[in-house]
Design an enzyme around this catalytic site. Structure first.
Site, short mmCIF file in Angstrom:
data_model
loop_
_atom_site.label_atom_id
_atom_site.label_comp_id
_atom_site.label_asym_id
_atom_site.label_seq_id
_atom_site.Cartn_x
_atom_site.Cartn_y
_atom_site.Cartn_z
N PHE A 138 0.87 -1.18 0.00
CA PHE A 138 0.00 0.00 0.00
C PHE A 138 0.91 1.24 0.00
O PHE A 138 1.84 1.32 0.81
CB PHE A 138 -0.88 -0.03 1.25
CG PHE A 138 -2.00 0.97 1.22
CD1 PHE A 138 -3.23 0.63 0.69
CD2 PHE A 138 -1.83 2.25 1.73
CE1 PHE A 138 -4.28 1.54 0.67
CE2 PHE A 138 -2.87 3.17 1.70
CZ PHE A 138 -4.10 2.82 1.17
N ASP A 210 1.77 -4.86 8.74
CA ASP A 210 0.61 -4.00 8.53
C ASP A 210 -0.59 -4.93 8.34
O ASP A 210 -0.64 -5.72 7.40
CB ASP A 210 0.85 -3.13 7.28
CG ASP A 210 -0.28 -2.15 7.04
OD1 ASP A 210 -1.44 -2.47 7.40
OD2 ASP A 210 -0.02 -1.09 6.46
N TYR A 235 -11.26 0.81 10.24
CA TYR A 235 -12.42 1.20 9.42
C TYR A 235 -12.69 0.24 8.26
O TYR A 235 -13.63 0.44 7.52
CB TYR A 235 -12.28 2.64 8.90
CG TYR A 235 -10.99 2.95 8.16
CD1 TYR A 235 -10.83 2.58 6.83
CD2 TYR A 235 -9.95 3.61 8.80
CE1 TYR A 235 -9.65 2.85 6.17
CE2 TYR A 235 -8.77 3.90 8.13
CZ TYR A 235 -8.62 3.52 6.81
OH TYR A 235 -7.45 3.78 6.16
N LYS A 236 -11.85 -0.79 8.11
CA LYS A 236 -12.08 -1.77 7.04
C LYS A 236 -12.90 -2.93 7.61
O LYS A 236 -14.06 -2.77 7.90
CB LYS A 236 -10.74 -2.17 6.42
CG LYS A 236 -10.10 -1.00 5.66
CD LYS A 236 -8.71 -1.25 5.15
CE LYS A 236 -8.16 -0.01 4.46
NZ LYS A 236 -6.73 -0.07 4.19
N ARG A 384 -11.89 -4.80 -7.54
CA ARG A 384 -11.65 -5.43 -6.24
C ARG A 384 -12.99 -5.70 -5.55
O ARG A 384 -13.84 -4.82 -5.49
CB ARG A 384 -10.80 -4.46 -5.41
CG ARG A 384 -9.94 -5.09 -4.38
CD ARG A 384 -8.95 -4.09 -3.83
NE ARG A 384 -9.62 -2.93 -3.22
CZ ARG A 384 -9.15 -2.25 -2.19
NH1 ARG A 384 -8.00 -2.61 -1.65
NH2 ARG A 384 -9.79 -1.21 -1.70
C1 LIG Z 1 -5.93 1.07 4.26
C2 LIG Z 1 -4.46 0.90 4.45
C3 LIG Z 1 -3.70 1.90 5.05
C4 LIG Z 1 -4.35 3.18 5.45
O1 LIG Z 1 -3.53 4.02 6.18
P1 LIG Z 1 -4.17 5.30 6.87
O2 LIG Z 1 -3.03 6.00 7.45
O3 LIG Z 1 -5.14 4.80 7.90
O4 LIG Z 1 -4.89 6.09 5.82
C5 LIG Z 1 -2.36 1.65 5.28
N1 LIG Z 1 -1.78 0.47 4.90
C6 LIG Z 1 -2.50 -0.50 4.29
C7 LIG Z 1 -1.84 -1.77 3.91
C8 LIG Z 1 -3.86 -0.30 4.03
O5 LIG Z 1 -4.55 -1.25 3.42
#
Ligand SMILES: *Cc1c(COP(=O)(O)O)cnc(C)c1O
Length: 425
Positions: A138, A210, A235-236, A384
């Site tokens: 990400f 992560d 939030y996911k 997705r």
């Molecule tokens: C959704 C996601 C994030 C989001 O990071 P935020 O700082 O909360 O916006 C980070 N890493 C991964 C792998 C994600 O899927």
């Protein structure tokens, strides 16, 4: 194996409906508000709203804030909220007690854990200058590494695993810290956590996991895997609400040496002494930085409490049966369309979403959304579909694939309206 058999038998809609009737997790659906006449396959981006979240929101805004005002820090336990919710998340991720707090964003928690890990390594394994991640991670994970490396200005470099550099090739004794997503946000590929952690340690590196796409979706056992640090969002798959606070987990063995690079007053041992000197709190309170977003934190607890009621093995079994079904139906019923599965076929290497490439992926997803199937689009060309076992069933998968078939068979995507892009895709 069980899930292979289940999906092989689901070759009619009736069979899917029958499987839903036997689903041990079926009762969870009633805990969520789901859009009438739509199928929500984007819980991996923003989880659906738990019914109880609005009551909690109203209570925290009207009573705790509105009436109790400043007293709430004590009387309504606002001060301890990041710790209390952190304990719950710790239980979900096999992190043990006293090791997790709910706070900040995943990006900020990456910064904190990476800074702390590099600092520990400066003492234990001096001279290592490589931070290892993967090209397909990400983007914020990579951006945070880049920013911290630049800030530290000590010659740290980012090395990326990709198609031409495997983990085994990339990991050597120059690597200080490894930062990987347990489940890849785009492909849904899952790293075997214990094995990769052992590999990092065998090479003298520390590892940060992560968990954004795994917490609440696949079983996570951080302590058992002997991991060092972890971060993730709520939030996911935890259904905490838009922008709800993330979390940080630090293995017990590193807690004494964890130095908070964002040394704000909420991590102080006695914040209300108002001392001019920073002195870190004992234990996990020192992972905090500043005043916490109480309304958002309070609301997130509703989704987290639901997740705690779920048997993780049942969750995994249903998730795999559903992703398996999705893949099987696409292959059986959409084989004449240029769709490429980019999610691993091997169940043990798969998270809880299915990604398909299509040359007109963006427009296809817009058309799907317009026809009531809400998934999302990720560059390049990736459709997705998040599989959330708590509020989706087998018949939903069947129906979503049928809508996708209609969109493709009838080229419903092929209009200018579905080519236009919003700020968020
Ligand atoms: C959704 C996601 C994030 C989001 O990071 P935020 O700082 O909360 O916006 C980070 N890493 C991964 C792998 C994600 O899927």
């Amino acid at each position: 194996m069980q899930s292979n058999a289940a999906s092989a038998a689901m070759n009619t809609r009736e069979a899917c409906v029958a499987a839903d009737a036997n689903d041990p997790l079926a009762s969870f659906r009633a805990k969520f508000l789901l859009p009438e006449g739509e199928l929500y396959f984007d819980g991996n981006s923003l989880g659906a709203r738990p019914i109880g979240a609005s009551e909690r929101a109203l209570d925290v805004v009207e009573r705790e804030w509105g009436t109790d005002l400043i007293r709430s820090w004590n009387t309504n336990h606002w001060f301890d909220l990041p710790i209390r919710i952190g304990e719950k998340i710790g239980a979900l991720i096999g992190g043990g007690t006293g090791s997790t707090v709910a706070t900040d964003t995943t990006s900020i928690n990456i910064f904190k854990s990476l800074a702390a890990a590099l600092r520990i390594q400066e003492e234990d394994a001096p001279g290592r200058r490589v931070i290892l991640s993967e090209r397909d991670n990400f983007p914020t994970d990579l951006y945070m590494i880049q920013g911290l490396a630049e800030l530290l200005d000590r010659g740290y470099e980012l090395r990326l695993i990709d198609d031409s550099l495997s983990l085994d090739e990339a990991i050597d004794d120059d690597v200080s810290v490894v930062l990987l997503s347990h489940v890849n946000y785009r492909t849904g590929a899952l790293w075997p956590m214990a094995e990769v952690t052992a590999k990092a340690h065998a090479n003298g590196a520390l590892i940060i996991w992560d968990l954004c796409h795994s917490v609440g979706a696949v079983p996570v056992t951080l302590a058992e895997a002997n991991a060092d640090f972890a971060v993730g969002c709520t939030y996911k798959y935890l259904n905490g609400g838009p922008g709800s606070p993330a979390f940080i987990w630090v293995a017990e063995k590193h807690q004494d040496r964890f130095q908070q690079p964002l040394s704000g007053w909420w991590g102080h041992s006695n914040p209300f002494a108002m001392s001019p000197e920073y002195a870190p709190a004992d234990g996990i309170r020192k992972f905090l930085c500043g005043t916490q977003p109480i309304t958002s934190l309070a609301v997130s607890e509703i989704g987290i409490d639901i997740a705690l009621e779920v048997d993780q093995d049942e969750l995994r079994a249903k998730s795999l049966a559903m992703t398996e079904l999705f893949i099987a139906l696409v292959e059986q019923r959409l084989s004449d369309h240029p769709l490429t599965l980019i999610t691993p076929r091997e169940q043990e290497l798969r998270g809880s979403h299915v990604s398909l490439r299509h040359p007109e992926g963006y427009a296809v997803m817009q058309a799907l959304i317009a026809h009531g199937v809400i998934g999302d689009y990720r560059e390049p060309e990736v459709l997705r579909f998040g599989i959330t076992p708590l509020y989706l069933g087998y018949a939903d998968v069947w129906d979503a694939v049928e809508v996708l078939r209609k969109v493709l068979d009838e080229k419903l995507w092929d209009t200018p309206e579905f080519q236009r892009r919003g700020a968020v895709t």
